[in-house]
Design an enzyme around this catalytic site. Structure first.
Site, short mmCIF file in Angstrom:
data_model
loop_
_atom_site.label_atom_id
_atom_site.label_comp_id
_atom_site.label_asym_id
_atom_site.label_seq_id
_atom_site.Cartn_x
_atom_site.Cartn_y
_atom_site.Cartn_z
N ASP A 81 0.80 -1.23 0.00
CA ASP A 81 0.00 0.00 0.00
C ASP A 81 0.84 1.28 0.00
OD1 ASP A 81 0.75 -0.86 2.60
OD2 ASP A 81 -0.76 0.43 3.52
N GLU A 139 -0.60 -2.01 5.16
CA GLU A 139 0.30 -1.92 6.32
C GLU A 139 0.09 -0.61 7.07
OE1 GLU A 139 3.12 -1.07 9.06
OE2 GLU A 139 3.17 0.12 7.24
N GLU A 140 -0.30 0.43 6.33
CA GLU A 140 -0.36 1.79 6.90
C GLU A 140 -1.64 2.09 7.65
OE1 GLU A 140 2.11 3.81 6.88
OE2 GLU A 140 3.41 3.25 5.21
NI NI Z 1 6.49 1.17 5.68
#
Ligand code: NI
Length: 394
Positions: A81, A139-140
């Site tokens: 992402d 992930e964010e």
């Molecule tokens: Ni990262």
């Protein structure tokens, strides 16, 4: 084997760069990585690597089976992402999606894993066991794609005995790598506090319950969680990044909202601290006649690099890029959802240097000017391959 891996990494470097340019110029936000996943799936199909798409939304899990595939399984992970940032780099491969940018290098991580997949697939007659490749979404963004991938079963059938991931690191030059065994990154939990008082005229405070004055007391009191309740040997951070309430100089509002983040390196203390934050907030508010609502949704756990696996990975990296190019990383209060995997399987999250001699490509991650010296792709691809091959033998 090292020379064979290095030769292939060099030979495929133009392809690797092209893959990175494609992913970089087509960034997608967390949990919306549809084009990115389709692109990665296409590349895996071209290589003839069996894989499953649509895992936890846009995630992909691929298997590369060597000889005797049931012997041992290890996993390599990349995230896909991008961030809601407008890219400020003037390069041919700049983001074509307005307001979205690969500013945390997840394009690099996916590229390195695809590059490693190609080489590992060509070398599969030369190792025993199975390599699981995990391309994860989000992930964010909470709750973290890693947690969803684990819930979808990526750490089962076959179960990896170790898991590895790399991350770009502009504080080190390309050609280098950084490791830290044991605790490395912090847990991160968001805090949402609402203080409910009673609004009224600023000139008649005695007829109100002033949530602004109480909020000031709450924020001050909560810092005691860090200064008086936290073991000074355990790093902890409590930061409030937003306080909102009120309209005018002469109006006392009904409520104030306070938003913050709590980070630490110890899972037991993490939950004790949550309780202190709730209790202190509620009791300060109660003592002034206000009510408090405190929500601390569970964020990412702290990232623990398995000491044994990490020490091994560091020594393999030393053989691959030379001892002079290996660095010991400092503790970091940022969070990373690879931590979820490290609470299920022995893991190693390491860094690859991405600046050019520390002079160019030095913008930090999450910055509109972030970019890498692409020589780092060779280190990333090579280390992923070399780490996987060694981990299967370990
Ligand atoms: Ni990262």
């Amino acid at each position: 084997m090292i020379n064979k891996i290095k030769e292939k990494t060099e030979q495929y470097f133009p392809d690797t760069q092209a893959i990175r340019h494609h992913i970089h110029s087509h960034p997608e936000l967390s949990f919306q990585e549809y084009e990115t996943a389709a692109f990665i799936s296409g590349k895996l199909s071209d290589m003839g690597i069996e894989h499953q798409t649509g895992v936890a939304g846009t995630g992909i899990v691929a298997l590369i089976k060597g000889k005797n595939p049931g012997k041992k399984c290890i996993a390599l992970r990349a995230d896909m992402d991008a961030l809601p940032i407008q890219e400020a780099n003037d390069v041919a491969y700049r983001s074509q999606n307005d307001g979205v940018m690969h500013a945390c290098g997840h394009d690099v991580h996916s590229t390195c894993l695809l590059g490693a997949a190609r080489i590992l697939n060509e070398l599969k007659d030369e190792f025993e066991g199975t390599i699981k490749l995990i391309f994860q979404p989000g992930e964010e963004k909470h709750p973290g794609g890693a947690s969803l991938m684990i819930a979808a079963g990526v750490l089962e059938h076959p179960k990896p005995e170790a898991i590895f991931a790399l991350h770009v690191y502009p504080h080190l030059p390309s050609g280098t790598a950084g490791f830290r065994a044991g605790q490395y990154m912090a847990s991160a939990d968001e805090i949402y506090i609402t203080i409910e008082g009673k609004g009224g005229h600023a000139a008649l405070p005695h007829q109100t319950i002033d949530p602004i004055a109480i909020a000031a007391q709450v924020i001050t009191a909560l810092q005691q969680v860090i200064s008086r309740k936290s073991n000074p040997l355990i790093p902890s951070v409590l930061t409030f990044g937003k306080i909102a309430g009120g309209f005018a100089t002469n109006v006392i509002p009904d409520r104030v909202e306070i938003l913050g983040t709590f980070r630490t390196m110890d899972e037991t203390w993490r939950y004790e601290a949550h309780k202190w934050i709730k209790d202190i907030t509620e009791q300060v508010c109660t003592s002034f006649g206000a009510t408090a609502m405190v929500e601390i949704p569970k964020g990412y756990p702290s990232l623990y690099n398995d000491p044994h696996v990490t020490t091994q990975a560091e020594s393999w990296a030393r053989d691959f890029i030379g001892a002079q190019n290996i660095h010991t990383l400092d503790l970091r209060m940022a969070a990373e959802d690879f931590s979820f995997y490290t609470h299920h399987a022995p893991g190693c999250f390491f860094r690859i240097g991405t600046s050019k001699n520390g002079e160019a490509f030095t913008a930090p991650v999450h910055n509109a000017k972030f970019d890498i010296d692409e020589e780092a792709l060779k280190t990333g691809v090579g280390l992923m391959v070399w780490t996987a091959v060694n981990a299967l033998k370990a």
